[in-house]
Scaffold this motif. Sequence first.
Motif, short mmCIF file in Angstrom:
data_model
loop_
_atom_site.label_atom_id
_atom_site.label_comp_id
_atom_site.label_asym_id
_atom_site.label_seq_id
_atom_site.Cartn_x
_atom_site.Cartn_y
_atom_site.Cartn_z
N LYS A 273 14.01 44.99 6.38
CA LYS A 273 13.62 43.57 6.19
C LYS A 273 12.78 43.09 7.38
N SER A 277 8.80 41.80 7.42
CA SER A 277 8.35 40.55 8.04
C SER A 277 7.34 40.80 9.15
N CYS A 280 4.00 41.24 7.46
CA CYS A 280 3.49 39.92 7.05
C CYS A 280 2.94 39.16 8.26
N ASP A 291 7.12 37.59 2.40
CA ASP A 291 8.32 38.31 2.83
C ASP A 291 9.34 38.38 1.69
#
Length: 350
Positions: A273, A277, A280, A291
């Motif tokens: 995760k 991010s 992004c 995200d």
Amino acid sequence: MILDNVENLVRPVFPFTAIVGQEEMKLALILNVIDPSIGGVMIMGDRGTGKSTTIRAIADLLPEIEVVSEDPFNSHPSNIELMSEEIKEIFTSKNSLSTTYIKVPMIDLPLGATEDRLCGTIDIEKALKDGVKTFEPGLLAKANRGILYVDEVNLLDDHLVDLLLDSAASGWNTVEREGISIRHPSRFVLVGSGNPEEGELRPQLLDRFGMHAEIRTVKDPTLRVQIVEQRSEFDKNPQKYLQESSIEQNKLKECISNAQMILPSVQIDYDLKVKISEVCSELDVDGLRGDIVTNRAAKAFAAYNNKEQVTKEDIRQTITLCLRHRLRKDPLETIDSGNKVQKVFDEVFN
């Protein structure tokens, strides 16, 4: 004999599994069907590349859904979030609901549609005269729990696009006239298609689509011949062609149904995760939609491959679809083909 006649009246749909090429578009549609919360897909590409055919084919492939009989909103018999107010009252008062199974709704939004046609209308005269709320459902009601397809979405009036996107994001449609308000569920997979030569969508509207698939005309002569021959065979004898494709179609149906069942149990590690991010952030993507959608798409892809744990490869296969239309770009440039997204992905995931 009557049944045969009815079958012949139903226009046959070209089978999804027989569509050659356009893997990106097919994957985006499958993932949105597995998890509608991804937020729909925008398909941009040349004319005559099978956009409409593919979208109708995915709708035809889906298993039937259970709905409350004679309900114009395709209300779910047990999920309150997918019920109209009237059905919710019956359900909460523990009264029994008669149900039936229908094909997943596939609703086309014509370019010339009005706001009333899209959202539905309230009969003000009857409401004032008899004190009864009379609502004529629109396309957003009919599309609940189905697919809403907008061809040439880049030519649709901006205020209609706004209404569509608001309903797609909230899952509800509210119609207000003269102090009377009607609210009903409107959860659907929003699919838009268009030709970039006819104009791009505004960036803030483009961002509201979960995924963006690019399709190009097939250049390989062998593949082109294969596509032409397949279409000719289908047009010559649709029922025979559908029968020949039934094994592959049923396999994909089972795969999608299985993915929908295991999706809630799919996990994604915290480290992955963070890396999503990071990608992004490196790409300077505005907001957090990129995200969120990438996380959902990676989970859906893992479920599609019958896995309960997301891997780096699942993210690689989906991240371009989720981010390419969210990149800041020069107004004269076209949407990034995905090379930039893949490059940053490789750097971050090493």
